[in-house]
Design a protein around this motif. Structure first.
Motif, PDB file in Angstrom:
ATOM      1  N   ILE A  18       0.808  -1.219   0.000  1.00 29.02           N
ATOM      2  CA  ILE A  18       0.000   0.000   0.000  1.00 29.02           C
ATOM      3  C   ILE A  18       0.842   1.270   0.000  1.00 29.02           C
ATOM      4  CG2 ILE A  18      -1.952  -1.095   1.157  1.00 29.02           C
ATOM      5  CD1 ILE A  18      -1.009   0.360   3.744  1.00 29.02           C
ATOM      6  N   GLY A  19       2.104   1.167   0.390  1.00 31.90           N
ATOM      7  CA  GLY A  19       2.944   2.348   0.555  1.00 31.90           C
ATOM      8  C   GLY A  19       3.231   3.172  -0.681  1.00 31.90           C
ATOM      9  N   PRO A  20       3.753   2.606  -1.767  1.00 28.76           N
ATOM     10  CA  PRO A  20       4.163   3.415  -2.909  1.00 28.76           C
ATOM     11  C   PRO A  20       3.044   4.234  -3.525  1.00 28.76           C
ATOM     12  CG  PRO A  20       5.149   1.245  -3.053  1.00 28.76           C
ATOM     13  CD  PRO A  20       4.172   1.215  -1.914  1.00 28.76           C
ATOM     14  N   THR A  21       1.856   3.669  -3.626  1.00 32.59           N
ATOM     15  CA  THR A  21       0.758   4.398  -4.243  1.00 32.59           C
ATOM     16  C   THR A  21       0.404   5.636  -3.429  1.00 32.59           C
ATOM     17  OG1 THR A  21      -0.103   2.356  -5.149  1.00 32.59           O
ATOM     18  CG2 THR A  21      -1.626   4.205  -5.032  1.00 32.59           C
ATOM     19  N   ALA A  22       0.294   5.467  -2.126  1.00 27.27           N
ATOM     20  CA  ALA A  22      -0.053   6.607  -1.275  1.00 27.27           C
ATOM     21  C   ALA A  22       1.056   7.650  -1.286  1.00 27.27           C
ATOM     22  CB  ALA A  22      -0.306   6.124   0.159  1.00 27.27           C
ATOM     23  N   TRP A  23       2.311   7.216  -1.241  1.00 28.51           N
ATOM     24  CA  TRP A  23       3.421   8.161  -1.223  1.00 28.51           C
ATOM     25  C   TRP A  23       3.524   8.912  -2.535  1.00 28.51           C
ATOM     26  CZ3 TRP A  23       8.109   9.616  -3.243  1.00 28.51           C
ATOM     27  CH2 TRP A  23       8.916  10.384  -2.416  1.00 28.51           C
ATOM     28  N   ARG A  24       3.404   8.197  -3.659  1.00 28.97           N
ATOM     29  CA  ARG A  24       3.519   8.817  -4.974  1.00 28.97           C
ATOM     30  C   ARG A  24       2.456   9.891  -5.160  1.00 28.97           C
ATOM     31  NH1 ARG A  24       2.801   4.606  -8.169  1.00 28.97           N
ATOM     32  NH2 ARG A  24       4.982   4.058  -8.194  1.00 28.97           N
ATOM     33  N   ALA A  25       1.248   9.633  -4.660  1.00 33.32           N
ATOM     34  CA  ALA A  25       0.161  10.589  -4.831  1.00 33.32           C
ATOM     35  C   ALA A  25       0.468  11.926  -4.171  1.00 33.32           C
ATOM     36  CB  ALA A  25      -1.133  10.007  -4.252  1.00 33.32           C
ATOM     37  N   ASN A  26       1.256  11.915  -3.114  1.00 29.33           N
ATOM     38  CA  ASN A  26       1.554  13.145  -2.371  1.00 29.33           C
ATOM     39  C   ASN A  26       2.901  13.765  -2.682  1.00 29.33           C
ATOM     40  OD1 ASN A  26      -0.872  13.154  -0.885  1.00 29.33           O
ATOM     41  ND2 ASN A  26      -0.066  11.543   0.415  1.00 29.33           N
ATOM     42  N   HIS A  27       3.766  13.098  -3.464  1.00 27.39           N
ATOM     43  CA  HIS A  27       5.131  13.590  -3.618  1.00 27.39           C
ATOM     44  C   HIS A  27       5.648  13.707  -5.052  1.00 27.39           C
ATOM     45  CE1 HIS A  27       5.016  12.396   0.612  1.00 27.39           C
ATOM     46  NE2 HIS A  27       5.878  13.350   0.775  1.00 27.39           N
ATOM     47  N   ASN A  28       4.916  13.295  -6.045  1.00 27.34           N
ATOM     48  CA  ASN A  28       5.367  13.376  -7.440  1.00 27.34           C
ATOM     49  C   ASN A  28       6.768  12.787  -7.623  1.00 27.34           C
ATOM     50  OD1 ASN A  28       3.004  14.626  -8.289  1.00 27.34           O
ATOM     51  ND2 ASN A  28       3.780  16.631  -7.677  1.00 27.34           N
ATOM     52  N   ALA A  29       7.060  11.710  -6.956  1.00 25.12           N
ATOM     53  CA  ALA A  29       8.383  11.083  -7.060  1.00 25.12           C
ATOM     54  C   ALA A  29       8.446  10.225  -8.313  1.00 25.12           C
ATOM     55  CB  ALA A  29       8.643  10.214  -5.827  1.00 25.12           C
ATOM     56  N   PRO A  30       9.645  10.073  -8.888  1.00 22.83           N
ATOM     57  CA  PRO A  30       9.773   9.205 -10.061  1.00 22.83           C
ATOM     58  C   PRO A  30       9.468   7.764  -9.696  1.00 22.83           C
ATOM     59  CG  PRO A  30      11.921   9.903  -9.277  1.00 22.83           C
ATOM     60  CD  PRO A  30      10.900  10.670  -8.480  1.00 22.83           C
ATOM     61  N   HIS A  31       8.900   7.036 -10.639  1.00 25.72           N
ATOM     62  CA  HIS A  31       8.510   5.655 -10.380  1.00 25.72           C
ATOM     63  C   HIS A  31       9.691   4.787  -9.953  1.00 25.72           C
ATOM     64  CE1 HIS A  31       6.481   1.854 -10.615  1.00 25.72           C
ATOM     65  NE2 HIS A  31       7.433   1.411 -11.400  1.00 25.72           N
ATOM     66  N   ASP A  32      10.852   4.915 -10.607  1.00 24.51           N
ATOM     67  CA  ASP A  32      11.993   4.060 -10.273  1.00 24.51           C
ATOM     68  C   ASP A  32      12.387   4.169  -8.802  1.00 24.51           C
ATOM     69  OD1 ASP A  32      12.102   3.091 -12.800  1.00 24.51           O
ATOM     70  OD2 ASP A  32      13.861   4.240 -13.406  1.00 24.51           O
ATOM     71  N   ALA A  33      12.343   5.378  -8.257  1.00 25.77           N
ATOM     72  CA  ALA A  33      12.708   5.559  -6.853  1.00 25.77           C
ATOM     73  C   ALA A  33      11.755   4.793  -5.948  1.00 25.77           C
ATOM     74  CB  ALA A  33      12.714   7.035  -6.482  1.00 25.77           C
ATOM     75  N   LEU A  34      10.519   4.678  -6.371  1.00 25.50           N
ATOM     76  CA  LEU A  34       9.532   4.019  -5.525  1.00 25.50           C
ATOM     77  C   LEU A  34       9.588   2.499  -5.613  1.00 25.50           C
ATOM     78  CD1 LEU A  34       6.556   6.429  -6.070  1.00 25.50           C
ATOM     79  CD2 LEU A  34       8.101   6.293  -4.133  1.00 25.50           C
ATOM     80  N   THR A  35      10.338   1.962  -6.541  1.00 20.26           N
ATOM     81  CA  THR A  35      10.420   0.511  -6.622  1.00 20.26           C
ATOM     82  C   THR A  35      11.505  -0.041  -5.714  1.00 20.26           C
ATOM     83  OG1 THR A  35      11.899   0.549  -8.531  1.00 20.26           O
ATOM     84  CG2 THR A  35       9.522   0.453  -8.971  1.00 20.26           C
ATOM     85  N   MET A  36      12.414   0.811  -5.240  1.00 21.69           N
ATOM     86  CA  MET A  36      13.420   0.309  -4.305  1.00 21.69           C
ATOM     87  C   MET A  36      12.734  -0.094  -3.005  1.00 21.69           C
ATOM     88  SD  MET A  36      16.970   2.429  -4.744  1.00 21.69           S
ATOM     89  CE  MET A  36      16.317   4.090  -4.712  1.00 21.69           C
ATOM     90  N   TYR A  37      13.356  -1.032  -2.333  1.00 24.71           N
ATOM     91  CA  TYR A  37      12.793  -1.606  -1.115  1.00 24.71           C
ATOM     92  C   TYR A  37      13.872  -1.599  -0.048  1.00 24.71           C
ATOM     93  CZ  TYR A  37      10.756  -5.314   1.838  1.00 24.71           C
ATOM     94  OH  TYR A  37      10.243  -6.052   2.880  1.00 24.71           O
ATOM     95  N   GLY A  38      13.548  -1.100   1.124  1.00 23.53           N
ATOM     96  CA  GLY A  38      14.524  -1.045   2.198  1.00 23.53           C
ATOM     97  C   GLY A  38      14.015  -1.658   3.483  1.00 23.53           C
TER      98      GLY A  38
END
Length: 134
Positions: A18-38
């Motif tokens: 659920i994290g990437p979708t919610a974060w992307r909606a509020n931050h306009n971050a590039p998709h590649d950055a959101l695929t990393m996992y930590g």
């Protein structure tokens, strides 16, 4: 509080889903950055076995496909604690690493030296010093 590895992986998978979708909606971050996992987690060794556990973990993590960073640090405030900070190109790469012979061997060798697990946090790495921006 102790949590099994299976419970941990199940919980982190749900958070990441659920994290990437919610974060992307509020931050306009590039998709590649959101695929990393930590992951950042604390592990406690059996008293007096921290150095042996660290050696097993370091030896068992070489050549893991998709692993961008795997840092093991001792905790200066706790003689038995270590912190593990991981960055992966994806959650799938992290999951796949659990099936590698070297990782399975490290888990088997290290398990008797582990007294417990502390806090664990799933992160969404974006970039920074020492980590290639994607």
């Amino acid at each position: 509080m102790e949590i099994s590895r299976r419970e941990f992986l199940t919980a982190t998978a749900a958070l990441v889903a659920i994290g990437p979708t919610a974060w992307r909606a509020n931050h306009n971050a590039p998709h590649d950055a959101l695929t990393m996992y930590g992951l950042i987690g604390k592990m406690t060794a059996v008293p007096g076995q921290r150095d042996a556990l660290v050696a097993i973990l370091i030896d068992g993590v070489a050549n893991m496909p998709g692993c961008l960073s795997y840092i093991i640090a001792t905790d200066p405030a706790d003689a038995d604690a270590i912190w593990i900070t991981e960055v992966w190109d994806s959650q799938a790469s992290h999951q796949a690493s659990l099936g590698l012979p070297s990782v399975k061997n490290a888990i088997a060798k290290g398990r008797p030296l582990i007294a417990g697990f502390g806090s664990r946090t799933v992160t969404m790495p974006i970039g920074g010093q020492g980590l290639l921006n994607r």
